[in-house]
Design a protein around this motif. Sequence first.
Motif, PDB file in Angstrom:
ATOM      1  N   ILE B 274      -3.797  -3.969 -22.720  1.00 50.63           N
ATOM      2  CA  ILE B 274      -3.697  -5.361 -23.125  1.00 50.63           C
ATOM      3  C   ILE B 274      -4.711  -5.571 -24.221  1.00 50.63           C
ATOM      4  CG2 ILE B 274      -3.813  -7.726 -22.296  1.00 50.63           C
ATOM      5  CD1 ILE B 274      -1.920  -6.020 -20.798  1.00 50.63           C
ATOM      6  N   ASN B 275      -4.235  -5.736 -25.428  1.00 51.47           N
ATOM      7  CA  ASN B 275      -5.179  -5.896 -26.516  1.00 51.47           C
ATOM      8  C   ASN B 275      -5.312  -7.360 -26.906  1.00 51.47           C
ATOM      9  OD1 ASN B 275      -6.846  -5.578 -28.640  1.00 51.47           O
ATOM     10  ND2 ASN B 275      -5.326  -4.672 -30.000  1.00 51.47           N
ATOM     11  N   MET B 276      -6.317  -8.006 -26.333  1.00 52.37           N
ATOM     12  CA  MET B 276      -6.509  -9.427 -26.660  1.00 52.37           C
ATOM     13  C   MET B 276      -7.039  -9.598 -28.073  1.00 52.37           C
ATOM     14  SD  MET B 276      -5.592 -11.350 -24.157  1.00 52.37           S
ATOM     15  CE  MET B 276      -6.445 -12.883 -23.960  1.00 52.37           C
ATOM     16  N   ALA B 277      -7.505  -8.518 -28.676  1.00 53.50           N
ATOM     17  CA  ALA B 277      -8.016  -8.627 -30.045  1.00 53.50           C
ATOM     18  C   ALA B 277      -6.900  -8.463 -31.064  1.00 53.50           C
ATOM     19  CB  ALA B 277      -9.100  -7.589 -30.288  1.00 53.50           C
ATOM     20  N   HIS B 278      -5.676  -8.392 -30.582  1.00 52.67           N
ATOM     21  CA  HIS B 278      -4.550  -8.193 -31.497  1.00 52.67           C
ATOM     22  C   HIS B 278      -4.483  -9.311 -32.547  1.00 52.67           C
ATOM     23  CE1 HIS B 278      -0.733  -6.302 -32.469  1.00 52.67           C
ATOM     24  NE2 HIS B 278      -0.271  -7.502 -32.683  1.00 52.67           N
ATOM     25  N   GLY B 279      -4.681 -10.525 -32.089  1.00 50.59           N
ATOM     26  CA  GLY B 279      -4.649 -11.650 -33.021  1.00 50.59           C
ATOM     27  C   GLY B 279      -5.709 -11.509 -34.100  1.00 50.59           C
ATOM     28  N   GLU B 280      -6.866 -10.971 -33.720  1.00 56.53           N
ATOM     29  CA  GLU B 280      -7.945 -10.827 -34.695  1.00 56.53           C
ATOM     30  C   GLU B 280      -7.627  -9.697 -35.671  1.00 56.53           C
ATOM     31  OE1 GLU B 280      -8.417 -12.061 -31.735  1.00 56.53           O
ATOM     32  OE2 GLU B 280      -9.078 -13.912 -32.696  1.00 56.53           O
TER      33      GLU B 280
END
Lengths: 380, 536
Positions: B274-280
């Motif tokens: 789960i890459n929550m930094a995808h948006g960044e």
Amino acid sequence: MLASRSWLSRPLHERSTRLFLGVLIAALAVVSLLNLALPAGHPLHVSTYTVTLLGKYLCYALLAVAVDLVWGYLGILSLGHGAFFALGGYAMGMYLMRQIGDRGVYGDPVLPDFMVFLDWQSLPWYWHGFDMAWFALLTVLLAPGLLALVFGFLAFRSRVTGVYLSIITQALTFALMLAFFRNEMGFGGNNGLTDFKELLGFDLTADATRLWLFLATGMALALGYVLCRAIVASKLGRVCVATRDAEARTRFLGYRVERFQLFVFVVSAMLAGVAGALYVPQVGIINPGEFSPIFSIEIVLWVALGGRGTLYGAVIGALLVNYAKTVFTGVMPEAWLFALGGLFVLVTVLLPKGIAGLLAYRRPRRADPDPSTTPGEASA
Amino acid sequence: MRMIRALVPGLLLWLLVGLVPSAQAQTPGQDPAGQALLEALDTRSYADKGEAIAALVASGDERTRRWLEALLAGKLQRQEDTGRFIVVLENRGRHWPVVDALSFEAAGEMSRRELDRIGINNALRGQLQSTLAVLDLRVDDVGARREAARELLGNIEAAMLPPLQALVADEADGEVKRLLAQAIAIHRLEQGDAAAVEGLAGSLNPEARAALSAAARSDDAALAEAASGALADIEQKLKLNRGVETLYFGLSLGSVLVLAAIGLAITFGVMGVINMAHGELMMLGAYTTWGMQQLLPGQPGLALILAIPAGFLVAALAGIAIERSVIQFLKGRPLETLLATFGVSLILQQLVRTLISPLNRTVVSPEWMSGSLMINEGLSLTLNRLFVLGFALLVFAGLMLVMRRTRLGLEVRAVTQNRAMARSMGIRATRVDILTFALGSGVAGLAGVALSQLTNVGPNLGQNYIIDSFMVVVFGGVGNLWGTLVAGLSLGVINQVLEPWAGAVLAKILVLVFIILFIQKRPRGLFPQKGRAAEG
């Protein structure tokens, strides 16, 4: 009856619970004493401002305990617990709004200021009853509880677990945030509810009220902690832990896993609601920001830092992170997000068991007394 | 350009009408013809002025257009003492810079007191406007002619009909011809000519609709019936148009969602991360576009094209850094990965705030991307959205190719299905992990490049999309690129369909609730993985 008493009171015989309660009560007593007994100029005097700040931390601690109950013992990573917290807060906020009466800016005896401002003629139906404290307090429990019941019923029945559950809980709180931002919802929109005057007839700005609120929060934390301890130490708690570790296997053993999950999830949501309700009169405002997904993730960080699956770890984590937040945002606000982000990374990579794990590592490990062998449990 | 446009109609008129006065630009005082034409305008009677304007047009003098424009703007004036005509350039303050009306040479400044304005009334204003439009219809530039013809819709005077009809017959461009015919039909309809309804059938011009609905209310039963029939037809067509427009906006929004989600689908589906930094990472791509434009000032198009590979690289490198420094230590603990990458996202956001600015940066759209594609009067599609839609489909096709046709894709699929087995077959799973993560992150960078053309580029850019893109992945079914495509596009369309009915925020809430409920029904999305890989 006897069985249920032993079920609830058993935690009081545990060493860790006694230690926790002892420290908590001692801290409450010391803070009250330093606040009341010493004059304002004294170096050890604890100002009312600090008392309220500590009260806020304790609310967060209770919220963290609620999250730890589902994450640490049930394996459900809820990224939406802020929603339950905020719902409890809004229920309390609505009561406080009604208490303002005609002392608002527009002086309308019934309608809160923002409704007068929006040119509403009458109170929406869901605002009725909030002039009565008992109704508001009931809603503090029921609103988050019902939401958790419906949401959990649907989710657990269809076996939505793990990452999926995390993501849809996040979507839940995000959707609620968007909804509460709307003026048409009747919850004050962007500004939320604020400008409270009194609680149960006590002036909210008075020092004594503030101290009582702080003490009440401490008591709520103590009770919440004991309740959670009681749940996790019971047979039901054992099933929860089994579900966390091997859901399919537990199911095959004949347990209706979804019922256990639902029960614990609802209890946790209600605890979060109580935390929110205690938070609002101390902070003096509730707005849709509490629904923001980031806040919910932050709660999870408190638990992760303190060490999940220990309950007391959640409390430690919540207090530490929020204290750090207060210090950082005061001294160097820019660094706070770096620190918070770094904490997320460091804790998950280097400290998977959190601070509680560190403490346990230093102490020689001792097996916890197995609750299932005690006589009270056998008869239950 | 403006000069040519001003001169050409005069010349054309000169050829067309065949009146050949010796009216060339001359020095003041030596141009009695021009002076006489202008003298005729300076009369008290507005009717006479109208005739004078017609005479002016008929004269074919090449200065006609400039005179008429000045007259329309109230800037054609006369010096009281000398009777000399001048054109005011700027009528502010006490002294106005002026030019001679005959030679158009600078004539210094004059006090407003010594000048007399040649006044016009509303009727004359209308006549002037339509006369100018007719003049515009004689230029060579097709675009200008279309513009002029559009101007005439609903603005035709009876007097203009004969020259217009002559123009329609001579017109080479179909579009101009159609518009002129419609303008004439509107005029006829206003005069109560029922036969004109036919000429307006299916027209989407607001003017045509206004004329038709006015006619539909008229007392003449036959006319009213014909008009309301045509009107109903048009309404039908408009409805279709609106449908197409909603679909287009929906697909456009959907394509953004697909771009944002597809990289996530790879890392989430393939690695279970789960890459929550995808948006960044998307944000980094968008900032790369901005940086490129700073490096290549004045060439936004080239910068944008270069930003595509650059954005991919920047985001991919950042992705590799995240994988090596954080994710590799969290194998098999998806929830912890979620938290850690969330921490990374906070750090990246704050980094951009500190290093660049907390404020939004503007990324310029190159010329070939701004503007819109006109399908008909009621429907035009903005080009930048069209480009992004195409770009999203290209990226999708490219990813499909990589996954289906390359060695890397094969290895990725093998590792996804059974990591242990793939390793024992000699696939270096760690390398595959790194490359997969780099690929997913790079695609996020591409999404950022595309997004920079649609929204503001700021530190919060990624945050606004992360929940939506997770929704798309979950809705579509993890580990299925087709699912992501279908889910993204359909969520976009659903959102747009709901929006006019429920409002933007409520539409979004409804979509979220819909997905939450949908997940209950189908916990593994639209296109669930089947077989052993499904029980991760």
